[in-house]
Design an enzyme around this catalytic site. Structure first.
Site, short mmCIF file in Angstrom:
data_model
loop_
_atom_site.label_atom_id
_atom_site.label_comp_id
_atom_site.label_asym_id
_atom_site.label_seq_id
_atom_site.Cartn_x
_atom_site.Cartn_y
_atom_site.Cartn_z
N LYS A 1 -8.46 54.16 41.45
CA LYS A 1 -9.73 53.53 41.10
C LYS A 1 -10.85 54.24 41.85
O LYS A 1 -10.76 54.45 43.06
CB LYS A 1 -9.70 52.04 41.43
CG LYS A 1 -8.85 51.24 40.45
CD LYS A 1 -8.97 49.75 40.70
CE LYS A 1 -8.27 48.95 39.61
NZ LYS A 1 -8.97 48.99 38.32
N LYS B 1 -4.68 45.42 27.29
CA LYS B 1 -4.33 44.36 28.22
C LYS B 1 -4.23 43.07 27.43
O LYS B 1 -5.26 42.50 27.03
CB LYS B 1 -5.39 44.24 29.31
CG LYS B 1 -5.48 45.47 30.20
CD LYS B 1 -6.60 45.37 31.21
CE LYS B 1 -6.59 46.59 32.13
NZ LYS B 1 -7.77 46.62 33.02
#
Length: 364
Positions: A162, A270
């Site tokens: 990230k 997702k």
């Protein structure tokens, strides 16, 4: 047949401060769904509704009230397994994707015997593992380097870092450090910006990141800037994967229109955020028809949601590492027979599940 549907609010606690470009996470509230039928004592179907704060369409003040209402409505109708999709469409509005995912999972669990077998495949039978990426959370450079070393020592050959919260040069230095020691044939590198780059700086940053021979970057600019994202996907030296961009896009025509306009190299699915398995199947069909790659990622669910997502993932002949390594995040995760070994997620169907029992589940 009448199903009784109840739910349990549950607070998950992170093992560490999990940094993203949208802030630091230390806990996450989720809601666990339980389905029972009086004529089948002891048989329970479990699912999970876990909207992400500040991101999910159903992160809203009336979420629990709507969940309670939907559970009541499900308990009041006659359940027909052959009409499940229509029932979910009638009960759950599109803007509550995590409830759709939770109910879809719980119904599949109950329908398949209440033994946490959401889908019958090699993964759920314990015959095969799923390749996953090792997730490197934002933090200080030292903390991120420590995570990388741990993941590499654990046998991962795909890392996802990230980026966007600390200094960009410090993030590039970490990527450069890995590339000095591991070639792309040895370690696949992904990065996730979570929309952190401004559109006028994004291309220059992608050009810089491309030097490290990355597999892809997720959501380099904030979602909703469709024209800017389309231009970036056309000019990028680095494959772009849409993530947040897919949230809140409902209906086959709207999904096809987005893919046709942006033409990304990948999409990331997702189930909690896009509306469950049926919605994911639709995205996959549309993406594959356009030669767009894809992979599936969990969204900080407990092991209940993670298990359902992993079993769904194994319904496909996957080749890329998936984003299913979040089960190790919490001090108080639901005990489940999910393990990670050498960069693969495994499930033991003979293993033990232990569900939270603190406090009564609200009545439907």
């Amino acid at each position: 047949m009448r199903i009784t549907c109840t739910y349990l609010p549950y607070q998950l606690r992170f093992r560490f401060e999990a940094g993203t470009s949208r802030g630091v996470l230390t806990e996450k509230k989720t809601w666990l769904i339980r389905l029972t039928v009086e004529a089948f004592p002891g048989r329970e179907g479990w699912g999970e509704c876990g909207p992400l704060r500040g991101l999910s369409p159903d992160d809203r003040p009336d979420f629990e009230a709507r969940l309670h209402e939907i559970c009541q409505n499900l308990s009041a109708v006659t359940y027909d397994p052959n009409n499940e999709a229509a029932l979910l469409d009638a009960l759950v509005p599109s803007e509550f994707p995590s409830i759709r995912f939770g109910l879809e999972s719980a119904l599949a669990d109950w329908r398949n015997g209440g033994v946490r077998r959401i889908f019958d495949n090699a993964f759920s039978r314990g015959d095969a593992g799923l390749p996953i990426n090792g997730l490197i959370w934002m933090g200080s450079a030292a903390f991120m380097r420590e995570q990388m070393e741990q993941k590499l020592a654990s046998g991962y050959n795909c890392l996802k870092m990230k980026i966007g919260a600390i200094d960009f040069e410090a993030e590039c230095a970490l990527l450069e450090e890995i590339r000095k020691n591991y070639s792309p044939d040895q370690i696949t590198l992904r990065v996730d910006a979570n929309g952190a780059f401004a559109p006028d700086q994004a291309l220059a940053r992608l050009q810089r990141l491309a030097q490290y021979e990355l597999h892809s970057i997720e959501q380099p600019i904030r979602a909703g800037q469709v024209a800017e994202m389309a231009k970036l996907c056309a000019e990028t030296p680095l494959p772009i994967a849409l993530d947040e961009e897919l949230i809140g896009v409902y209906g086959r025509e709207a999904k096809a229109r987005l893919l046709d306009q942006v033409r990304p190299q990948y999409v990331i699915l997702k189930p909690t955020l896009v509306g469950g398995f049926r919605a994911c199947r639709e995205w996959i069909e549309l993406a594959e028809a356009r030669q767009i790659g894809w992979w599936i990622t969990s969204a900080l669910e407990s092991n209940i949601g993670l298990n359902a997502i992993a079993q769904f993932t194994d319904e496909y002949d996957i080749h890329l590492p998936q984003g299913l390594g979040t089960g190790q995040l919490y001090h108080n995760n639901v005990q489940a027979p999910l393990t990670i070994l050498q960069g693969f997620l495994h499930y033991d169907p003979q293993g033990t599940w232990q569900f939270p029992t603190a406090g009564p589940m609200p009545p439907a």
